[in-house]
Design an enzyme around this catalytic site. Structure first.
Site, PDB file in Angstrom:
ATOM      1  N   SER A  94       5.054  -4.771  10.579  1.00  0.00           N
ATOM      2  CA  SER A  94       4.906  -4.116  11.879  1.00  0.00           C
ATOM      3  C   SER A  94       6.237  -4.065  12.622  1.00  0.00           C
ATOM      4  O   SER A  94       6.264  -3.876  13.834  1.00  0.00           O
ATOM      5  CB  SER A  94       3.908  -4.869  12.749  1.00  0.00           C
ATOM      6  OG  SER A  94       2.706  -5.012  12.075  1.00  0.00           O
TER       7      SER A  94
ATOM      8  N   CYS B  50       7.111 -12.413  11.722  1.00  0.00           N
ATOM      9  CA  CYS B  50       6.078 -11.908  12.621  1.00  0.00           C
ATOM     10  C   CYS B  50       6.461 -12.241  14.057  1.00  0.00           C
ATOM     11  O   CYS B  50       6.947 -13.339  14.330  1.00  0.00           O
ATOM     12  CB  CYS B  50       4.785 -12.613  12.227  1.00  0.00           C
ATOM     13  SG  CYS B  50       3.543 -12.587  13.496  1.00  0.00           S
TER      14      CYS B  50
ATOM     15  N   THR C  62       4.135 -11.431  16.618  1.00  0.00           N
ATOM     16  CA  THR C  62       2.887 -11.225  17.361  1.00  0.00           C
ATOM     17  C   THR C  62       2.715 -12.232  18.508  1.00  0.00           C
ATOM     18  O   THR C  62       2.340 -11.869  19.618  1.00  0.00           O
ATOM     19  CB  THR C  62       1.680 -11.315  16.400  1.00  0.00           C
ATOM     20  OG1 THR C  62       1.764 -10.191  15.523  1.00  0.00           O
ATOM     21  CG2 THR C  62       0.350 -11.265  17.125  1.00  0.00           C
TER      22      THR C  62
ATOM     23  N   LYS D  53       0.802  -1.229   0.000  1.00  0.00           N
ATOM     24  CA  LYS D  53       0.000   0.000   0.000  1.00  0.00           C
ATOM     25  C   LYS D  53       0.836   1.280   0.000  1.00  0.00           C
ATOM     26  O   LYS D  53       0.287   2.370   0.135  1.00  0.00           O
ATOM     27  CB  LYS D  53      -0.963   0.001   1.178  1.00  0.00           C
ATOM     28  CG  LYS D  53      -0.305   0.040   2.531  1.00  0.00           C
ATOM     29  CD  LYS D  53      -1.370   0.090   3.619  1.00  0.00           C
ATOM     30  CE  LYS D  53      -0.718   0.242   4.974  1.00  0.00           C
ATOM     31  NZ  LYS D  53      -1.679   0.273   6.056  1.00  0.00           N
TER      32      LYS D  53
ATOM     33  N   ARG E 292       2.527   1.681  21.130  1.00  0.00           N
ATOM     34  CA  ARG E 292       2.573   0.322  20.613  1.00  0.00           C
ATOM     35  C   ARG E 292       3.986  -0.248  20.629  1.00  0.00           C
ATOM     36  O   ARG E 292       4.937   0.434  20.983  1.00  0.00           O
ATOM     37  CB  ARG E 292       1.983   0.258  19.207  1.00  0.00           C
ATOM     38  CG  ARG E 292       2.712   1.083  18.160  1.00  0.00           C
ATOM     39  CD  ARG E 292       2.056   0.955  16.808  1.00  0.00           C
ATOM     40  NE  ARG E 292       2.163  -0.393  16.260  1.00  0.00           N
ATOM     41  CZ  ARG E 292       1.682  -0.748  15.074  1.00  0.00           C
ATOM     42  NH1 ARG E 292       1.059   0.129  14.322  1.00  0.00           N
ATOM     43  NH2 ARG E 292       1.827  -1.979  14.637  1.00  0.00           N
TER      44      ARG E 292
HETATM   45  P1  5GP Z   1       5.294 -15.654   5.603  1.00  0.00           P
HETATM   46  O1  5GP Z   1       4.782 -16.136   4.297  1.00  0.00           O
HETATM   47  O2  5GP Z   1       6.535 -14.844   5.473  1.00  0.00           O
HETATM   48  O3  5GP Z   1       5.426 -16.745   6.625  1.00  0.00           O
HETATM   49  O4  5GP Z   1       4.167 -14.692   6.194  1.00  0.00           O
HETATM   50  C1  5GP Z   1       3.757 -13.555   5.488  1.00  0.00           C
HETATM   51  C2  5GP Z   1       2.646 -12.873   6.241  1.00  0.00           C
HETATM   52  O5  5GP Z   1       3.090 -12.420   7.520  1.00  0.00           O
HETATM   53  C3  5GP Z   1       2.154 -11.614   5.576  1.00  0.00           C
HETATM   54  O6  5GP Z   1       1.317 -11.858   4.481  1.00  0.00           O
HETATM   55  C4  5GP Z   1       1.473 -10.882   6.717  1.00  0.00           C
HETATM   56  O7  5GP Z   1       0.156 -11.289   6.915  1.00  0.00           O
HETATM   57  C5  5GP Z   1       2.282 -11.318   7.929  1.00  0.00           C
HETATM   58  N1  5GP Z   1       3.172 -10.242   8.384  1.00  0.00           N
HETATM   59  C6  5GP Z   1       3.988  -9.474   7.645  1.00  0.00           C
HETATM   60  N2  5GP Z   1       4.667  -8.606   8.418  1.00  0.00           N
HETATM   61  C7  5GP Z   1       4.248  -8.818   9.673  1.00  0.00           C
HETATM   62  C8  5GP Z   1       4.568  -8.219  10.935  1.00  0.00           C
HETATM   63  O8  5GP Z   1       5.412  -7.338  11.060  1.00  0.00           O
HETATM   64  N3  5GP Z   1       3.894  -8.698  12.013  1.00  0.00           N
HETATM   65  C9  5GP Z   1       2.965  -9.697  11.904  1.00  0.00           C
HETATM   66  N4  5GP Z   1       2.321 -10.065  12.987  1.00  0.00           N
HETATM   67  N5  5GP Z   1       2.662 -10.294  10.744  1.00  0.00           N
HETATM   68  C10 5GP Z   1       3.299  -9.867   9.649  1.00  0.00           C
END
Ligand code: 5GP
Length: 352
Positions: free
Chosen positions: A276, A192, A194, A78, A292
């Site tokens: 994030s 991530c 979280t 975005k 945050r």
């Molecule tokens: P991956 O395919 O790398 O395992 O996961 C990608 C997904 O991680 C993204 O599509 C998005 O939903 C999530 N994601 C991306 N950046 C962040 C972040 O900084 N924090 C969290 N909680 N999720 C993220």
């Protein structure tokens, strides 16, 4: 306080059981699928339902042009403004426009007023855009539900992806409020944090199985977002009932990816970070707001070159998964899948 005792599973907890089949070669497997959507009439999407994540390190225009050649989708991040979009559309060559790029890209949007204004302006200028991804970290708020209805009213002819959630009731709620595809996955992402920062999450394979069941009952779809670490995980996600899969980490680190190319000790690396993470917030929002914490991390990935090799690897793996269980088309994979729970998935004696 309540404890749910039923075991919830991740990709690493299962393997897919092979079955007798009359498929002779993986080349016989059809990955292309056609989809009709719950809220959008007179539109059929044809492609391979894998979507590259709308992170600024993966959801780039360069990635979209390459991924479209393989019939994949890219969810464009975005942080491109109207000018960037217009330039992108203007520069598409005749060959590339023959790919009908609009079938292979989604535009992302957060839930703030300014996000919606930006979305509306870009769509006004580029009405051929067909897919909108309404993406928030926590899809459980009342305000997000209202936001989804509002966007549905404003854009009745667009396919709307909305999330993120991990449970049945919210999958249903967002579908009923106007979404066509529900984005599923809280906490499984490669960058991530979280789960570490908040303790919140849901094992991704169980989230897929449960949300897919809820969505399919309402003629909706799910997009399984995050947690695929290898080609085999894509097979497991589709096997579990995912209609679409979104992945970031598997597509990061390539020529077409965003992030800086960094050289250290004669080796090349590419930056990859969560949206994030403090890295992303420093780039896009002038730092981490004091109410945050960052919920993502930054890593340096060994540079992997052109993304087409990774795409071919994933698609080759998927064809092979289908062959092992006798699914002549990707759309039959879930029906042909039996998972077995395992205590060890891989032999890691020589590394992962
Ligand atoms: P991956 O395919 O790398 O395992 O996961 C990608 C997904 O991680 C993204 O599509 C998005 O939903 C999530 N994601 C991306 N950046 C962040 C972040 O900084 N924090 C969290 N909680 N999720 C993220």
């Amino acid at each position: 306080m309540i404890i749910e005792n039923e075991i919830k599973l991740d990709f690493k907890d299962v393997l897919i059981k092979p079955k007798r089949s009359n498929l002779n070669s993986r080349s016989e497997v059809k990955l292309l699928q056609e989809f009709k959507f719950k809220h959008v009439k007179n539109y059929i999407w044809k492609g391979i339902p894998i979507m590259i994540s709308n992170m600024d390190t993966t959801g780039t225009f360069e990635m979209a042009l390459e991924a479209a050649k393989y019939n994949l989708m890219t969810c464009i991040h975005k942080y491109y403004n109207l000018e960037d979009w217009l330039k992108f559309i203007e520069n598409i060559s005749v060959f590339e426009s023959n790919l009908n790029i609009f079938n292979h890209i989604a535009i992302s949007c957060g839930s703030k007023n300014e996000d919606l204004l930006r979305l509306n302006t870009i769509i006004e200028n580029i009405p051929n855009l067909k897919f909108i991804c309404l993406d928030v970290a926590n899809g459980y708020t009342e305000s997000f539900v209202e936001f989804v209805s509002k966007v549905r009213e404003l854009h009745p002819d667009k396919v709307i992806i909305a999330g993120t959630v991990v449970t049945r009731e919210m999958t249903e709620e967002l579908l009923l409020k106007g979404a066509d595809i529900i984005k599923v996955g809280i906490g499984p992402g490669s960058v991530c944090t979280t789960r570490k920062k908040t303790g919140v999450g849901y094992p991704q394979l169980s989230a897929i199985i449960e949300c897919a069941d809820a969505a399919h009952g309402l003629n909706g779809y799910i997009l399984a977002d995050g947690g695929c670490t290898c080609a085999g995980d894509f097979g497991k996600a589709f096997g579990g009932g995912a209609d679409f899969i979104m992945s970031g980490g598997m597509f990061a680190g390539h020529l077409e990816s965003g992030g800086r190319l960094i050289e250290e000790d004669g080796k090349q690396f590419k930056e990859f970070y969560g949206m994030s993470s403090s890295t992303a917030m420093n780039i896009h929002s002038g730092g981490v707001a004091n109410y945050r914490t960052s919920e993502g991390k930054r890593v340096l990935l060994p540079y992997k070159g052109e993304v087409k090799n990774t795409i071919q690897d994933i698609l080759g793996g998927l064809r092979s998964t289908c062959t092992y269980v006798g699914a002549s088309e990707l759309k039959y994979l879930s029906k042909c899948t039996t998972f077995i729970r395992v205590s060890q998935q891989l032999n890691e004696i020589y590394g992962k």
